[in-house]
Design an enzyme around this catalytic site. Structure first.
Site, mmCIF file in Angstrom:
data_model
loop_
_atom_site.group_PDB
_atom_site.id
_atom_site.type_symbol
_atom_site.label_atom_id
_atom_site.label_comp_id
_atom_site.label_asym_id
_atom_site.label_seq_id
_atom_site.Cartn_x
_atom_site.Cartn_y
_atom_site.Cartn_z
ATOM 1 N N PRO A 88 0.829 -1.210 0.000
ATOM 2 C CG PRO A 88 -0.763 -1.552 1.671
ATOM 3 C CD PRO A 88 0.558 -2.061 1.177
ATOM 4 C CB SER B 270 10.219 0.034 2.917
ATOM 5 O OG SER B 270 10.635 0.686 4.084
ATOM 6 N N GLY B 271 7.708 0.691 0.274
ATOM 7 C CA GLY B 271 7.319 0.182 -1.034
ATOM 8 C C GLY B 271 8.304 0.510 -2.132
ATOM 9 C CB ALA C 296 9.816 -3.430 -1.744
ATOM 10 C CG ASP D 158 13.071 1.678 5.593
ATOM 11 O OD1 ASP D 158 13.211 1.607 6.827
ATOM 12 O OD2 ASP D 158 12.409 2.559 5.030
#
Length: 368
Positions: free
Chosen positions: A129, A135-136, A139, A182
């Site tokens: 989300p 940490s989108g 990633a 992260d």
């Protein structure tokens, strides 16, 4: 597709050769954040609930493929475009993939690592989300880096401890302000204690990272809003005050870092009563340093909903989602679930990813 291994790598044949696919998970900052940006300590874990995948297909030309949802370039109208930008900003994964290509190429050039293998097409997908502090962005970068390591067959030449710095460098290329925490959690997987004290950062270029047994964790829960406020503004004034020598910020950030140290001992001893106090104290210190306006009323409300039923809670990152612990067990967790539902928040158990390091990765750790 061949079944994925523990580090979520997959490959199969297409017309030009093997494709490679890697998965990188969301991250939860359990304790000590945001002191990783201030030579502190943190404990984080990889979150199995959400992930990003990057797929690399050998191809005649070097291509970065836009995502049909996250990299829109076609709109119904100018109103549609402007509304999209106002709600989500100038985001998307193409810029992230371009940045890690540049950073990875420069790293290999500097290290005299020869890259052989031809061209490829990169594509990505993600279910992390947006604006939840999970940490989108990193990633996507982490998954792409893993693809490069396998495609060029240089995994043994790029040390595990260097990889989080490469991921962060790619994000820095785009003006994203963040710390190493992260990226360490996403590269290592599992539960990791991290020490970013200045002497380590100066001498090694990275912190000292110690994996911990995920069985030490009690049941944890994730709370987030479907339409969270932007978390990027949270670091805005505190960083400058810290650099300017503000005694309150420096002492408070040192206390946040010490929370991670105390939490490591608490987890090793399974002293979950102490964990409650440390989680709550971590958030209270953040709130004092950053202020309610920077944190945002919606983010504060998520913490207060958890505390209303006696659960410990804090941000998973810089806002947008909360990690909670219910010391009284399942009955309290049900109360929390009901309270979140009434407040309009999403509630779900946090699933922890085991370590993602394979044998080849572990060899780079032992040789540092």
């Amino acid at each position: 597709m061949v079944g994925a291994s523990e580090n979520q790598s997959s490959s199969a044949m297409d017309s030009l050769g093997d494709f490679i696919e890697h998965k990188a998970y969301a991250r939860v900052g359990l304790l000590g954040n945001p002191s990783d940006v201030y030579f502190g300590r943190t404990i984080s874990f990889s979150l199995a609930n959400f992930w990003a995948t990057v797929r690399l297909n050998p191809s005649q030309h070097f291509v970065i493929q836009p995502h049909p949802t996250h990299d829109l370039v076609r709109f119904d109208s100018i109103h549609h475009l402007v509304n999209r930008l106002q709600n989500e900003g100038y985001y998307g994964g193409v810029r992230l993939l371009m940045a890690i290509c540049k950073v990875f190429y420069k790293y290999c050039s500097d290290k005299k690592i020869e890259l052989k293998g031809g061209n490829f097409t990169l594509s990505y997908d993600t279910n992390i989300p947006r604006q939840t502090g999970l940490s989108g962005s990193s990633a996507i970068v982490c998954a792409a880096l893993s693809c490069f390591l396998d495609f060029y067959k240089v995994r043994h030449l790029v040390k595990v401890d260097d990889r989080p710095s490469l991921i962060l460098s790619a994000e820095n290329e785009l003006g994203i302000v963040a710390g190493l925490q992260d990226r360490v959690a996403q590269v290592y997987g599992g539960l990791v204690y991290m020490d970013f004290r200045k002497e380590y950062m100066d001498d090694l270029g990275h912190g000292m990272y110690t994996p911990m047994d995920i069985s030490l964790l009690p049941p944890l829960y994730l709370i987030y809003a479907e339409n969270p406020s932007d978390s990027g503004k949270v670091h805005s004034s505190v960083r400058k005050r810290w650099l300017d020598g503000d005694k309150f910020i420096i002492s408070s950030m040192a206390e946040v870092a010490n929370i991670a140290l105390e939490a490591r001992t608490a987890l090793l001893e399974k002293d979950y009563t102490k964990l409650v106090g440390l989680m709550n104290r971590n958030f209270d210190l953040r709130r004092r340093m950053f202020g309610d306006e920077a944190l945002g009323s919606l983010n504060i409300q998520m913490v207060e909903v958890a505390r209303s039923v006696g659960a410990a809670s804090k941000f998973t990152g810089s806002g947008g989602a909360v990690v909670a612990f219910c010391p009284d067990g399942p009955s309290q967790a049900k109360l929390l679930e009901d309270a979140c539902k009434m407040a309009g928040f999403i509630f779900q158990p946090a699933e922890v990813v085991p370590s993602l390091l394979n044998e080849e990765d572990l060899k780079t750790l032992s040789s540092k």
